[in-house]
Design an enzyme around this catalytic site. Structure first.
Site, PDB file in Angstrom:
ATOM      1  N   TRP A 179       0.767  -1.349   0.109  1.00 49.02           N
ATOM      2  CA  TRP A 179      -0.042  -0.003   0.147  1.00 49.02           C
ATOM      3  C   TRP A 179       1.116   1.211   0.074  1.00 49.02           C
ATOM      4  CZ3 TRP A 179      -0.273   4.069   3.347  1.00 49.02           C
ATOM      5  CH2 TRP A 179      -1.527   5.056   3.348  1.00 49.02           C
ATOM      6  N   HIS A 180       2.006   1.094   0.648  1.00 47.48           N
ATOM      7  CA  HIS A 180       2.811   2.307   0.910  1.00 47.48           C
ATOM      8  C   HIS A 180       3.540   2.693  -0.612  1.00 47.48           C
ATOM      9  CE1 HIS A 180       2.287   1.842   4.992  1.00 47.48           C
ATOM     10  NE2 HIS A 180       2.537   3.096   5.314  1.00 47.48           N
ATOM     11  N   GLY A 181       3.912   1.704  -1.462  1.00 45.89           N
ATOM     12  CA  GLY A 181       4.382   2.119  -2.670  1.00 45.89           C
ATOM     13  C   GLY A 181       4.653   0.877  -3.346  1.00 45.89           C
ATOM     14  N   PHE A 221       2.338   8.526  -1.598  1.00 49.23           N
ATOM     15  CA  PHE A 221       1.593   7.482  -1.398  1.00 49.23           C
ATOM     16  C   PHE A 221       0.070   7.735  -1.550  1.00 49.23           C
ATOM     17  CE2 PHE A 221       4.879   7.134   2.142  1.00 49.23           C
ATOM     18  CZ  PHE A 221       5.470   6.283   1.642  1.00 49.23           C
TER      19      PHE A 221
END
Length: 475
Positions: free
Chosen positions: A324-326, A475
């Site tokens: 989700w963060h990258g 993000f």
């Protein structure tokens, strides 16, 4: 546009407040429309093309939510479930195209050993945050936790509301549904909101930006030449920067929400005071953890179907948390790393930790949190591995004159950061708050002086600053 910019502080935000409060309270729809228009303007300031993606997302999710509600009211649960599935699929597809398509194609190219045409799509700011909010909407309606929002302006504001659009907190629809059309602004809430906003501004501008310069300087050096103590100083600098940067933005979002009558959930609770990794993730980015718990972990079965299924569910959640963060392997590894630690704590480590002194529990937690930040900080895994090696002596030196200079010139800042991250200012503020019940005027005067001082110092910094990054923009 970012909150910690002069144009936002002295032009954009004052204009929003003026136009919002000029409209009488009874015209709630008009007030919501003002917030929606300015939220879209705020977003288009940095993403003029992606604004159409945002508008499309609002209209689409509004229509699908209305369909879910209609089928639920008719007790046609199967049809409602199909619409929820369609909504989730479309939102995840858009997120996948804009955030992950290039990453997957790049890795497939490397795997096949030949060049494939890559998608050159700019990543829309904050897409991970507003997509998760959109995802919660049809699910909450289907579960009966909220009813579909009839007012398109109110729903559009929920998706795009500028205070928490680009960095959260991630607000689940059911927790704010009533506030969209039935909130109540007050002088006390407005006053608290100003204090909270300026507290966040100070954390971001005076603390995060200042220590971020130290990390920038150290991380730019060849990792193979770093003395051990300089590598650790750099890692502490990054840990402080990302905490005060992100929590400062969350404080500003909560503060602005209060000014407009919203009550957003807290996102941080002094995470570096934790005694375990489990506790750390109850204190760090709380709304992200709550989202994954409510919409992934529990639907998968949570801890209700035995240890093996629970371990599987934890592994899935933390792989998703990482990615989700990258769209990068380091973020996936970062999520897997914490997932493994959490599983080990569930199995036996927490019982071991309970038997050792509190100090060593803190040392354990902080050590593994810091190692995790190395994985997070470097998109290039080879650079991350080199930095990890430097932490444990690969550079061949323990100390250098430059290390001493950096430590000495930033000693006061490091002390302030340690005190602030330990929650000591909050304890002092709480003590003064209790005192205010007996002597409200002196306390109000002191709070006003502190707020004005924070604004003055932050403004002075921004007037002359060339370094004002925001780590969570990507993000």
């Amino acid at each position: 546009m970012v909150f910690s910019s002069l144009i936002f502080l002295y032009q954009f935000f004052p204009l929003v407040l003026l136009l919002y409060f000029v409209i009488p309270k009874r015209f709630r729809t008009a007030r919501n429309l003002i917030l929606l228009v300015f939220s879209l303007l705020f977003y288009s300031w940095g993403e003029p093309v992606a604004i159409w993606l945002m508008v499309g997302s609002i209209v689409l999710n509004y229509a699908l939510g209305w369909l879910v509600q209609r089928f639920c009211d008719r007790e046609e649960r199967k049809k409602a479930r199909v619409v929820v599935a369609v909504s989730v699929a479309i939102n995840l597809l858009l997120l996948g195209i804009f955030k992950y398509a290039g990453f997957f194609l790049e890795n497939i190219s490397a795997l096949l050993g030949r060049e494939l045409p890559l998608l050159k799509i700019a990543l829309p700011i904050g897409i991970s945050f507003y997509t998760f909010q959109s995802l919660s909407y049809p699910v909450d309606i289907y579960r009966g936790e909220a009813r579909a929002q009839k007012n398109l302006a109110a729903f559009g504001m929920y998706v795009s509301f500028f205070p928490q659009l680009i960095a959260g907190p991630i607000v689940q629809f059911h927790s704010i549904a009533d506030q969209l059309t039935g909130r109540s602004e007050s002088r006390d809430a407005f006053s608290q909101g100003i204090s909270r906003f300026l507290q966040g501004l100070g954390k971001k501008v005076l603390l995060a930006n200042s220590i971020g310069l130290v990390w920038e300087e150290i991380s730019a050096m060849p990792a193979g030449d770093l003395p051990v103590l300089m590598a650790w100083l750099g890692l502490f600098a990054f840990a402080f920067q990302i905490y005060f940067d992100f929590s400062g933005y969350s404080d500003m979002a909560v503060g602005m929400g209060l000014m407009f009558g919203f009550h957003f959930p807290e996102n941080f609770d002094h995470p570096y005071r934790s005694k375990s990794i489990t506790e750390f993730w109850r204190r760090w980015h709380i709304t992200l953890g709550s989202w994954f718990r409510d919409y992934v972990y529990i639907p998968l079965g949570g801890n209700r179907r035995g240890p093996a299924i629970q371990i599987r569910n934890i592994a899935i959640v933390w792989a998703l948390t990482g990615i989700w963060h990258g769209a990068s392997w380091n973020f996936l590894l970062w999520g897997v790393y914490f997932g493994i630690l959490l599983i080990l704590e569930k199995l036996f480590l927490l019982r071991v930790l309970e038997r050792i002194p509190s100090f060593f529990q803190h040392v354990y937690a902080l050590f593994f949190i810091l190692i995790g930040w190395v994985l997070f900080a470097f998109d290039d895994l080879s650079l991350g591995i080199s930095y990890l090696s430097a932490l444990f002596g690969a550079g061949g030196k323990l100390l250098s004159n430059e290390t001493i200079y950096l430590f000495y010139t930033n000693l006061i800042l490091l002390i302030v950061l340690c005190i602030a991250s330990a929650g000591i200012p909050k304890r002092i503020r709480d003590a003064f708050s209790r005192f205010s019940k007996r002597r409200p005027l002196p306390y109000a005067a002191l709070r006003s002086i502190c707020a004005a001082l924070l604004l003055l110092l932050s403004t002075a910094y921004l007037v002359d600053a060339s370094y004002n990054p925001f780590l969570y923009f990507r993000f």
